[in-house]
Design an enzyme around this catalytic site. Structure first.
Site, PDB file in Angstrom:
ATOM      1  CD  GLU A  64     -12.311  12.319  -0.025  1.00 50.71           C
ATOM      2  OE1 GLU A  64     -13.161  13.240  -0.058  1.00 50.71           O
ATOM      3  OE2 GLU A  64     -12.519  11.175  -0.474  1.00 50.71           O
ATOM      4  CD  GLU A  75      -5.952   1.266   0.974  1.00 51.90           C
ATOM      5  OE1 GLU A  75      -6.053   2.511   1.000  1.00 51.90           O
ATOM      6  OE2 GLU A  75      -6.754   0.537   0.378  1.00 51.90           O
TER       7      GLU A  75
END
Ligand code: THU
Length: 160
Positions: A64, A75
């Site tokens: 993040e 992913e």
């Protein structure tokens, strides 16, 4: 006006112990990868792991940023790591798992739309399906034969 329908097939495996040995170790890598998540804003950790056709495995986790839209999903981190470290080696399968801060996720947490698109791009590129093995923190495991199965009517390079 013809009425058209779409049929979606997947397998539900009730317990980890019923997975194949390879799938179990791929899911174990996804779980380890969770611990490498950098998720100070959502506290929602995602781990993704990839099994390549050469037998190698690559992990990824969400990363993040204080500038929220820059957050990277696990992913796509895993897909990029695999493509960078093992160029042109097709992907056989991806395992995904999650850990939420204030609830036990007991259902598979499905990849977001952008990750589905990225997985479909990779399938298009390698001309082979990518099997998905998806689990929450506990509970059943969903197995899809191809990423395309979870992104019907996808856009790909054949339109360009
Ligand atoms: N996230 C993923 O890593 N994969 C997904 O498919 C959905 C969401 C991450 C992004 C963000 O860091 C956190 O989960 C909460 O949305």
């Amino acid at each position: 006006m013809p009425n058209k329908q779409l049929n979606l097939e997947w397998n539900e495996v009730k317990k980890k112990s019923s997975l194949s040995k390879k799938e179990r170790s791929l899911l174990a890598l996804a779980t380890t990868s969770l611990d490498h998540a950098y998720a100070p804003y959502s506290n929602f950790k995602v781990g993704a792991s990839i099994l390549l056709t050469n037998g190698k495995m690559v992990g990824g986790s969400n990363q993040e940023n204080a500038a929220y839209p820059m957050c990277l999903c696990a992913e796509r981190v895993a897909l990029s790591a695999a493509a960078s470290e093992h160029p042109n080696v097709p992907i056989k399968s991806m395992a995904i798992t999650v850990k939420a801060p204030n609830q036990i996720i007991d259902q598979p947490a499905m990849p977001c739309g952008s990750c589905r698109q990225a997985l479909c791009e990779q399938e298009f590129r390698q001309k082979k399906p990518i099997k998905l093995v998806i689990r929450g923190e506990k509970g059943p495991i969903y197995i899809f034969k191809s990423a395309k199965d979870i992104l019907p009517f996808s856009f790909d390079a054949s339109f360009l």
